[in-house]
Design a protein around this motif. Sequence first.
Motif, mmCIF file in Angstrom:
data_model
loop_
_atom_site.group_PDB
_atom_site.id
_atom_site.type_symbol
_atom_site.label_atom_id
_atom_site.label_comp_id
_atom_site.label_asym_id
_atom_site.label_seq_id
_atom_site.Cartn_x
_atom_site.Cartn_y
_atom_site.Cartn_z
ATOM 1 N N ASP A 176 0.808 -1.222 0.000
ATOM 2 C CA ASP A 176 0.000 0.000 0.000
ATOM 3 C C ASP A 176 0.842 1.274 0.000
ATOM 4 O OD1 ASP A 176 -2.312 -1.531 0.032
ATOM 5 O OD2 ASP A 176 -2.357 -1.612 2.223
ATOM 6 N N TRP A 177 2.058 1.210 -0.555
ATOM 7 C CA TRP A 177 2.879 2.429 -0.659
ATOM 8 C C TRP A 177 3.708 2.365 -1.933
ATOM 9 C CZ3 TRP A 177 8.267 3.319 -0.744
ATOM 10 C CH2 TRP A 177 8.632 4.666 -0.676
ATOM 11 N N THR A 178 3.660 3.455 -2.682
ATOM 12 C CA THR A 178 4.523 3.589 -3.858
ATOM 13 C C THR A 178 5.198 4.948 -3.788
ATOM 14 O OG1 THR A 178 2.643 4.430 -5.129
ATOM 15 C CG2 THR A 178 3.180 2.093 -5.378
ATOM 16 N N PRO A 179 6.483 5.027 -4.140
ATOM 17 C CA PRO A 179 7.205 6.300 -4.035
ATOM 18 C C PRO A 179 6.817 7.275 -5.142
ATOM 19 C CG PRO A 179 8.615 4.623 -4.990
ATOM 20 C CD PRO A 179 7.334 3.936 -4.606
ATOM 21 N N ARG A 180 6.950 8.551 -4.842
ATOM 22 C CA ARG A 180 6.755 9.568 -5.852
ATOM 23 C C ARG A 180 8.036 9.736 -6.652
ATOM 24 N NH1 ARG A 180 3.264 14.359 -2.808
ATOM 25 N NH2 ARG A 180 1.500 13.039 -2.174
ATOM 26 N N LYS A 181 7.923 10.512 -7.724
ATOM 27 C CA LYS A 181 9.074 10.626 -8.624
ATOM 28 C C LYS A 181 10.269 11.277 -7.937
ATOM 29 C CE LYS A 181 7.633 15.008 -10.774
ATOM 30 N NZ LYS A 181 7.365 15.683 -12.070
ATOM 31 N N ALA A 182 10.027 12.217 -6.999
ATOM 32 C CA ALA A 182 11.145 12.860 -6.298
ATOM 33 C C ALA A 182 11.908 11.847 -5.451
ATOM 34 C CB ALA A 182 10.629 14.004 -5.432
ATOM 35 N N ALA A 183 11.179 10.954 -4.782
ATOM 36 C CA ALA A 183 11.836 9.915 -3.978
ATOM 37 C C ALA A 183 12.599 8.938 -4.855
ATOM 38 C CB ALA A 183 10.791 9.176 -3.141
ATOM 39 N N LEU A 184 12.009 8.574 -5.985
ATOM 40 C CA LEU A 184 12.704 7.679 -6.917
ATOM 41 C C LEU A 184 13.987 8.309 -7.419
ATOM 42 C CD1 LEU A 184 9.612 6.456 -8.965
ATOM 43 C CD2 LEU A 184 11.052 5.037 -7.496
ATOM 44 N N GLN A 185 13.909 9.590 -7.808
ATOM 45 C CA GLN A 185 15.099 10.275 -8.323
ATOM 46 C C GLN A 185 16.195 10.351 -7.262
ATOM 47 O OE1 GLN A 185 16.536 13.432 -7.604
ATOM 48 N NE2 GLN A 185 17.998 13.309 -9.286
ATOM 49 N N ALA A 186 15.821 10.688 -6.024
ATOM 50 C CA ALA A 186 16.813 10.838 -4.959
ATOM 51 C C ALA A 186 17.506 9.512 -4.656
ATOM 52 C CB ALA A 186 16.139 11.394 -3.702
ATOM 53 N N ASN A 187 16.761 8.425 -4.641
ATOM 54 C CA ASN A 187 17.347 7.125 -4.288
ATOM 55 C C ASN A 187 18.153 6.530 -5.433
ATOM 56 O OD1 ASN A 187 16.270 5.967 -1.478
ATOM 57 N ND2 ASN A 187 14.666 7.230 -2.376
ATOM 58 N N ILE A 188 17.625 6.612 -6.644
ATOM 59 C CA ILE A 188 18.348 6.042 -7.787
ATOM 60 C C ILE A 188 19.630 6.826 -8.056
ATOM 61 C CG2 ILE A 188 18.223 5.667 -10.285
ATOM 62 C CD1 ILE A 188 15.260 5.010 -9.916
ATOM 63 N N ALA A 189 19.561 8.166 -7.930
ATOM 64 C CA ALA A 189 20.746 8.991 -8.173
ATOM 65 C C ALA A 189 21.828 8.761 -7.143
ATOM 66 C CB ALA A 189 20.353 10.471 -8.205
ATOM 67 N N ALA A 190 21.470 8.235 -5.971
ATOM 68 C CA ALA A 190 22.459 8.011 -4.918
ATOM 69 C C ALA A 190 23.340 6.796 -5.184
ATOM 70 C CB ALA A 190 21.752 7.851 -3.578
ATOM 71 N N ILE A 191 22.921 5.915 -6.083
ATOM 72 C CA ILE A 191 23.725 4.717 -6.386
ATOM 73 C C ILE A 191 24.889 5.122 -7.279
ATOM 74 C CG2 ILE A 191 23.682 2.370 -7.298
ATOM 75 C CD1 ILE A 191 20.672 2.340 -6.860
ATOM 76 N N ARG A 192 26.092 4.930 -6.806
ATOM 77 C CA ARG A 192 27.287 5.416 -7.489
ATOM 78 C C ARG A 192 27.704 4.495 -8.644
ATOM 79 N NH1 ARG A 192 31.548 5.756 -2.858
ATOM 80 N NH2 ARG A 192 30.560 3.740 -2.435
ATOM 81 N N ASP A 193 28.540 5.054 -9.517
ATOM 82 C CA ASP A 193 29.014 4.267 -10.657
ATOM 83 C C ASP A 193 29.861 3.085 -10.206
ATOM 84 O OD1 ASP A 193 32.139 5.540 -11.423
ATOM 85 O OD2 ASP A 193 30.863 6.542 -9.969
ATOM 86 N N THR A 194 30.650 3.258 -9.122
ATOM 87 C CA THR A 194 31.466 2.150 -8.624
ATOM 88 C C THR A 194 30.590 1.006 -8.107
ATOM 89 O OG1 THR A 194 31.625 3.348 -6.520
ATOM 90 C CG2 THR A 194 33.450 3.589 -8.074
ATOM 91 N N THR A 195 29.428 1.363 -7.557
ATOM 92 C CA THR A 195 28.489 0.328 -7.102
ATOM 93 C C THR A 195 27.916 -0.437 -8.280
ATOM 94 O OG1 THR A 195 27.905 1.635 -5.155
ATOM 95 C CG2 THR A 195 26.344 -0.071 -5.846
ATOM 96 N N TRP A 196 27.521 0.277 -9.334
ATOM 97 C CA TRP A 196 27.015 -0.391 -10.534
ATOM 98 C C TRP A 196 28.086 -1.296 -11.132
ATOM 99 C CZ3 TRP A 196 22.149 -0.855 -11.389
ATOM 100 C CH2 TRP A 196 21.242 0.152 -11.041
ATOM 101 N N GLU A 197 29.336 -0.839 -11.110
ATOM 102 C CA GLU A 197 30.428 -1.662 -11.654
ATOM 103 C C GLU A 197 30.614 -2.928 -10.815
ATOM 104 O OE1 GLU A 197 35.071 -1.163 -13.166
ATOM 105 O OE2 GLU A 197 34.046 0.514 -12.177
ATOM 106 N N ALA A 198 30.488 -2.795 -9.497
ATOM 107 C CA ALA A 198 30.590 -3.971 -8.633
ATOM 108 C C ALA A 198 29.434 -4.938 -8.875
ATOM 109 C CB ALA A 198 30.621 -3.536 -7.170
ATOM 110 N N ILE A 199 28.242 -4.405 -9.105
ATOM 111 C CA ILE A 199 27.086 -5.251 -9.435
ATOM 112 C C ILE A 199 27.334 -5.998 -10.731
ATOM 113 C CG2 ILE A 199 24.652 -5.189 -10.109
ATOM 114 C CD1 ILE A 199 24.327 -2.806 -8.178
#
Length: 445
Positions: free
Chosen positions: A97-120
């Motif tokens: 019963d909860w879905t994030p708004r676009k501002a929350a999505l942007q803030a959380n997705i933007a926080a994932i760093r490029d080094t983290t994506w590379e490790a994934i």
Amino acid sequence: MREKRITQASIFDVFADHEIGIELQGMSRLLDAHPVLLDFVADDLGSDATTGRCGMTAESALRCAVLKQYRQLTYDELAFHLLDSASFQAFARLPVDWTPRKAALQANIAAIRDTTWEAIQAQLMGTACATGMERGRMWRLDSTVIDSPIHEPTDSSLLLDGVRVMGRLLASAEQLPGAPKLDWHNHHRRAKKRARAIRYTRGQDKKKSLYRDLIAQTRAMLGYLEHSAVPLQLAVTDAAALAAWQAEVAHTTDLIARVIDQTERRVFNDERVPAADKIVSLFEPHTDIIVKDRRDTHYGHKLNLTSGASGLIFDVVIEDGNPADAARFMPMLERHIERFGVPRQVAADGGYASRDNLAAAQRAGVEDVAFHKKRGLPVEDMVRSPWVYRKLRNFRAGIEAGISCLKRAYGLARCTWKGLDHFKAYVWSSVVAHNLVLMARLAPG
């Protein structure tokens, strides 16, 4: 504290019996098989909050980021699909019963760093090799360009951007706590007229007089910023806000000074300004000028990508500047050897061909090295037989399809995130989404 994952998933999470739903279910299984990925993302998100909502879990942030790149959605579209689609809700693992708004999505997705994506990416490729999905024995290499989120630059448009940004800085300075009324006049309207006239005027002499006036308006705005420093220093009561404003002014004025210099060198001195010395954007100053085959000019960054027989992307390097392909062959091969071991066969575009690269690859233990264009290298020196050369040449062509898929389906034609760090994160997130989808398709059953 922010949680890594939802403690109790809904038993009603179901995926649609549709191609996209089936792919999402396969991707979800792959992510569930790598719980360590949540540790990487949690470190980036962080949270010391002990009261109130702690935000999206690390699991949901990662999965929403993958969804965004997989379906090439804006944050607003992603928020809608998470609310509307049962398959998206099941994949994202959001609280009931909860879905994030676009501002929350942007803030959380933007926080994932490029080094983290590379490790994934490294974790996923390790699994692909361990399960036999990709053996890593055949290796192919090619380069491409991804554009920055900027308009095509001209000296006049850059000067106009500078005038507009300095006007914003002066207006924001007057809003600082305790700031006095500053003595300045906004020259944006006149600068805009001059930039438009330069665009539609023919004849270098006429353009020079317009450029002189446009540069004069730009210097006037620089003067206003310089003269405002002392009154603001004496009157503003919020030291932190003033320091942030001064840092932004210093960064902006340095870039504008470089734009004025390159304009004067090119327009008035008839000088060919080297690409490495040029500024092509005040907002994305990291952008490089990339000329492909003396035809198309791109404003972004050059990428070197490697792939295998499965079509999975092994590795990607975001280059600084526009290095020659031949100079990047061995560094890319050495990165692959360090992570996956020595490949038995290597295929690369003709731009990477050189006798030194051939010899270095063979010394590293590669049995067959095929360059798409021979560049004077005999076939018998590269591979065991002409048949092997033809096979490897055809194998190399497959990476073109992979690059095309990344550009068309995963947004690698043009980055839409701002800043160099986010540019790198965008590239790696696109590669991770591509590989997750392909691994879900290749997985048995």
